[in-house]
Scaffold this motif. Structure first.
Motif, PDB file in Angstrom:
ATOM      1  N   GLU A  28       0.838  -1.192   0.000  1.00 26.49           N
ATOM      2  CA  GLU A  28       0.000   0.000   0.000  1.00 26.49           C
ATOM      3  C   GLU A  28       0.881   1.253   0.000  1.00 26.49           C
ATOM      4  N   PRO A  29       0.624   2.207  -0.924  1.00 28.68           N
ATOM      5  CA  PRO A  29       1.422   3.442  -0.941  1.00 28.68           C
ATOM      6  C   PRO A  29       1.263   4.215   0.357  1.00 28.68           C
ATOM      7  N   PRO A  30       2.339   4.686   0.951  1.00 25.70           N
ATOM      8  CA  PRO A  30       2.239   5.462   2.198  1.00 25.70           C
ATOM      9  C   PRO A  30       1.475   6.761   1.978  1.00 25.70           C
ATOM     10  N   ASP A  31       1.025   7.319   3.084  1.00 21.45           N
ATOM     11  CA  ASP A  31       0.274   8.577   2.999  1.00 21.45           C
ATOM     12  C   ASP A  31       1.132   9.724   2.488  1.00 21.45           C
ATOM     13  N   TRP A  32       2.436   9.737   2.845  1.00 23.31           N
ATOM     14  CA  TRP A  32       3.288  10.837   2.383  1.00 23.31           C
ATOM     15  C   TRP A  32       3.490  10.801   0.867  1.00 23.31           C
ATOM     16  N   VAL A  33       3.407   9.587   0.288  1.00 26.66           N
ATOM     17  CA  VAL A  33       3.510   9.488  -1.173  1.00 26.66           C
ATOM     18  C   VAL A  33       2.300  10.161  -1.814  1.00 26.66           C
ATOM     19  N   LYS A  34       1.129   9.881  -1.258  1.00 17.90           N
ATOM     20  CA  LYS A  34      -0.083  10.482  -1.808  1.00 17.90           C
ATOM     21  C   LYS A  34      -0.107  11.984  -1.587  1.00 17.90           C
ATOM     22  N   THR A  35       0.432  12.423  -0.446  1.00 20.52           N
ATOM     23  CA  THR A  35       0.378  13.855  -0.126  1.00 20.52           C
ATOM     24  C   THR A  35       1.421  14.661  -0.904  1.00 20.52           C
ATOM     25  N   HIS A  36       2.675  14.206  -0.856  1.00 24.70           N
ATOM     26  CA  HIS A  36       3.769  15.004  -1.417  1.00 24.70           C
ATOM     27  C   HIS A  36       3.981  14.758  -2.913  1.00 24.70           C
ATOM     28  N   ILE A  37       3.778  13.539  -3.367  1.00 21.20           N
ATOM     29  CA  ILE A  37       4.063  13.227  -4.773  1.00 21.20           C
ATOM     30  C   ILE A  37       2.810  13.388  -5.626  1.00 21.20           C
ATOM     31  N   LEU A  38       1.716  12.726  -5.231  1.00 23.73           N
ATOM     32  CA  LEU A  38       0.514  12.752  -6.050  1.00 23.73           C
ATOM     33  C   LEU A  38      -0.277  14.051  -5.893  1.00 23.73           C
ATOM     34  N   ASP A  39       0.077  14.866  -4.933  1.00 19.73           N
ATOM     35  CA  ASP A  39      -0.642  16.124  -4.750  1.00 19.73           C
ATOM     36  C   ASP A  39       0.266  17.326  -5.063  1.00 19.73           C
ATOM     37  N   ARG A  40       1.275  17.541  -4.240  1.00 18.24           N
ATOM     38  CA  ARG A  40       2.104  18.744  -4.388  1.00 18.24           C
ATOM     39  C   ARG A  40       3.026  18.665  -5.605  1.00 18.24           C
ATOM     40  N   MET A  41       3.755  17.543  -5.721  1.00 14.56           N
ATOM     41  CA  MET A  41       4.678  17.419  -6.855  1.00 14.56           C
ATOM     42  C   MET A  41       3.917  17.337  -8.175  1.00 14.56           C
ATOM     43  N   ALA A  42       2.739  16.688  -8.152  1.00 11.29           N
ATOM     44  CA  ALA A  42       1.923  16.628  -9.374  1.00 11.29           C
ATOM     45  C   ALA A  42       1.478  18.024  -9.798  1.00 11.29           C
ATOM     46  N   TRP A  43       1.225  18.904  -8.830  1.00 11.41           N
ATOM     47  CA  TRP A  43       0.855  20.285  -9.156  1.00 11.41           C
ATOM     48  C   TRP A  43       2.032  21.032  -9.770  1.00 11.41           C
ATOM     49  N   ILE A  44       3.251  20.750  -9.298  1.00 15.21           N
ATOM     50  CA  ILE A  44       4.444  21.418  -9.836  1.00 15.21           C
ATOM     51  C   ILE A  44       4.675  21.040 -11.283  1.00 15.21           C
ATOM     52  N   VAL A  45       4.459  19.770 -11.635  1.00  9.09           N
ATOM     53  CA  VAL A  45       4.740  19.287 -12.992  1.00  9.09           C
ATOM     54  C   VAL A  45       3.487  19.278 -13.859  1.00  9.09           C
ATOM     55  N   PHE A  46       2.432  19.949 -13.422  1.00  9.26           N
ATOM     56  CA  PHE A  46       1.216  20.117 -14.208  1.00  9.26           C
ATOM     57  C   PHE A  46       0.496  18.782 -14.485  1.00  9.26           C
ATOM     58  N   LEU A  47       0.497  17.893 -13.515  1.00  8.79           N
ATOM     59  CA  LEU A  47      -0.225  16.617 -13.643  1.00  8.79           C
ATOM     60  C   LEU A  47      -1.285  16.448 -12.559  1.00  8.79           C
ATOM     61  N   ARG A  48      -1.532  17.469 -11.806  1.00  9.58           N
ATOM     62  CA  ARG A  48      -2.457  17.323 -10.686  1.00  9.58           C
ATOM     63  C   ARG A  48      -3.881  17.034 -11.172  1.00  9.58           C
ATOM     64  N   SER A  49      -4.309  17.704 -12.225  1.00 16.52           N
ATOM     65  CA  SER A  49      -5.668  17.478 -12.737  1.00 16.52           C
ATOM     66  C   SER A  49      -5.834  16.053 -13.251  1.00 16.52           C
ATOM     67  N   SER A  50      -4.801  15.530 -13.919  1.00 19.76           N
ATOM     68  CA  SER A  50      -4.879  14.158 -14.418  1.00 19.76           C
ATOM     69  C   SER A  50      -4.940  13.155 -13.271  1.00 19.76           C
ATOM     70  N   VAL A  51      -4.128  13.375 -12.230  1.00 17.34           N
ATOM     71  CA  VAL A  51      -4.127  12.468 -11.083  1.00 17.34           C
ATOM     72  C   VAL A  51      -5.463  12.537 -10.350  1.00 17.34           C
ATOM     73  N   LYS A  52      -5.969  13.749 -10.157  1.00 19.16           N
ATOM     74  CA  LYS A  52      -7.240  13.903  -9.470  1.00 19.16           C
ATOM     75  C   LYS A  52      -8.384  13.267 -10.251  1.00 19.16           C
ATOM     76  N   HIS A  53      -8.322  13.372 -11.587  1.00 20.58           N
ATOM     77  CA  HIS A  53      -9.369  12.760 -12.406  1.00 20.58           C
ATOM     78  C   HIS A  53      -9.371  11.238 -12.242  1.00 20.58           C
ATOM     79  N   ARG A  54      -8.197  10.650 -12.226  1.00 24.06           N
ATOM     80  CA  ARG A  54      -8.130   9.191 -12.045  1.00 24.06           C
ATOM     81  C   ARG A  54      -8.593   8.794 -10.646  1.00 24.06           C
ATOM     82  N   GLN A  55      -8.207   9.548  -9.663  1.00 14.93           N
ATOM     83  CA  GLN A  55      -8.647   9.233  -8.302  1.00 14.93           C
ATOM     84  C   GLN A  55     -10.166   9.374  -8.172  1.00 14.93           C
ATOM     85  N   ARG A  56     -10.740  10.381  -8.795  1.00 19.72           N
ATOM     86  CA  ARG A  56     -12.181  10.578  -8.736  1.00 19.72           C
ATOM     87  C   ARG A  56     -12.915   9.439  -9.436  1.00 19.72           C
ATOM     88  N   THR A  57     -12.376   9.007 -10.571  1.00 18.14           N
ATOM     89  CA  THR A  57     -12.999   7.907 -11.302  1.00 18.14           C
ATOM     90  C   THR A  57     -12.959   6.619 -10.482  1.00 18.14           C
TER      91      THR A  57
END
Length: 440
Positions: A333-362
């Protein structure tokens, strides 16, 4: 008839005048060299210092060898001094004001290049086997002028710190070990110590530009020291060849390193591309290194190449880490810090946050619909059907959770790929700009 007589008279007059002048030349040379000692300095007393003027006029730069640290060029020597024993009155010798004599017949200063690479001392008047001896022009007042063409190999200690955007300063030191400052005084002829051609034509055959050439006026008060005179030459390397041969391939290889992150992971060629790029860079670096002399200071060019190769090694290592994330065990299971720092903050830096959020919502919607579907058949009337549907839904949810863990790790790999692609691109561009600013 009269014109013929005049012509014959003119020819005979010219002939006898030539014989007369030739007899004066022969008589003058015999009288000058009768008691002349070419081993003695031509001064009136032994305590007198004889001044010798040396002019050096380079004609062509033939070769600059960084490995052997030599500069080979053709030039003209121009020596001037006064010989008290070779003076005469022109009125006694048919108004002869100058004659030419071989340098082997008169006293000449044993001057030579002190920092010669071929030998410790390269004399000027060293005639080759079977070659003609240079001639000295002697005036009636004892002034002697000699112009000698030669080719010299000059030892030049080169500073390779800024290679190949370097500027080398070479010193040509001429002097003698046979006399001291009490006997001879060397001075530079600033009028004749200039380039025989333009700066561009002078150095066109060796790949260098002459920025400065001048004589150095130096004074040594030590009477027991050997007299010498020095000339300095400043050379700047032509850099177009090195930019095309060395830096453009290095820049292109650095850009190819980005393929380590841009290639799809499923191809399995990421590591191979990175290793091949690193190998090509190393071969180009060794080829450039063979043409460089050993230097105590590491050239800026080498530092730049080392840094680019270090970037390539880091890209390969990071790519291995990303591949391991991509194929991560689905039971982890991915740790919480991976979801917080990589899939949220870092994804926003590299312009992938909307794509990640869309997959999570689906994924959340799919899981929610499955739970609602299972709750509809919770009654007792359709007990058997309910059991089968519940098993189907449970298995589907387990497979979905497994699939979603895999998707999360792949999203982590995707975000990190995009992040390190930007980091590598930024690092390569910064390294090139810093290098360009350093060698400017």
């Amino acid at each position: 008839m009269s014109s013929t007589i005049i012509t014959v008279g003119t020819i005979l007059s010219t002939f006898f005048q030539g014989l007369h002048c030739a007899s004066f030349d022969r008589l003058l040379i015999e009288n000058l060299l009768k008691n002349y000692n070419m081993d003695v300095r031509p001064v009136e007393n032994a305590s007198q210092v004889l001044e010798v003027t040396l002019g050096l006029q380079p004609y062509r730069l033939l070769r600059v060898d960084e490995v052997e640290q030599l500069v080979r060029m053709s030039l003209w020597y121009r020596l001037t001094w006064q010989d008290r024993f070779l003076m005469w009155s022109p009125s006694q010798y048919g108004n002869l004001t100058r004659i030419n004599l071989p340098v082997d017949a008169i006293w000449t200063p044993s001057v030579g290049l002190l920092n010669s690479l071929e030998s410790g001392f390269a004399p000027i008047f060293e005639s080759a086997d079977g070659g003609l001896s240079p001639l000295a022009e002697i005036r009636y007042d004892g002034q002697i002028k000699i112009a000698v063409p030669t080719i010299l190999s000059i030892s030049c200690i080169m500073d390779m710190t800024m290679y190949p955007f370097d500027i080398q300063r070479c010193k040509l030191k001429f002097g003698t070990w046979a006399y001291t400052n009490k006997d001879l005084k060397f001075s530079a002829d600033f009028k004749t110590s200039i380039l025989a051609e333009s700066k561009e034509a002078f150095a066109s055959s060796a790949g260098w530009s002459v920025m400065e050439y001048r004589a150095v006026d130096q004074h040594d008060n030590d009477t027991n020291a050997s007299p010498s005179v020095a000339f300095t030459m400043q050379l700047k390397r032509h850099t177009t060849y090195y930019i095309v041969i060395l830096f453009l391939p290095c820049f292109s290889n650095a850009m190819l390193t980005l393929l380590v992150f841009l290639l799809p992971t499923e191809t399995g060629e990421r590591i191979g591309v990175g290793i091949n790029t690193l190998f090509i860079m190393w071969v180009n670096y060794l080829r450039a290194l063979n043409g460089m002399p050993k230097s105590p200071n590491l050239p800026v060019f080498c530092k730049f190449y080392y840094f680019v190769m270090f970037e390539c090694v880091c890209a390969i290592a990071i790519s291995c880490l990303l591949i391991s994330f991509y194929h991560m065990n689905v039971h982890i299971e991915p740790p919480d810090w991976v979801k917080t720092h990589i899939l949220d903050r870092m994804a926003w830096i590299v312009f992938l946050r909307s794509s990640v959020k869309h997959r999570q919502r689906t994924a959340e919607e799919f899981k929610k619909e499955a739970e609602q579907f299972r709750s509809r058949f919770g009654g007792k009337t359709y007990h058997k059907i309910t059991i089968g549907l519940n098993l189907f839904v449970d298995n589907s949810l387990k497979e979905f959770e497994t699939f979603w863990r895999r998707e999360i790790w792949r999203l982590v790999s995707l975000v990190l790929e995009r992040f390190f692609t930007y980091v590598l691109l930024f690092s390569v561009l910064i390294s090139f700009f810093v290098f360009a600013a350093t060698v400017r």
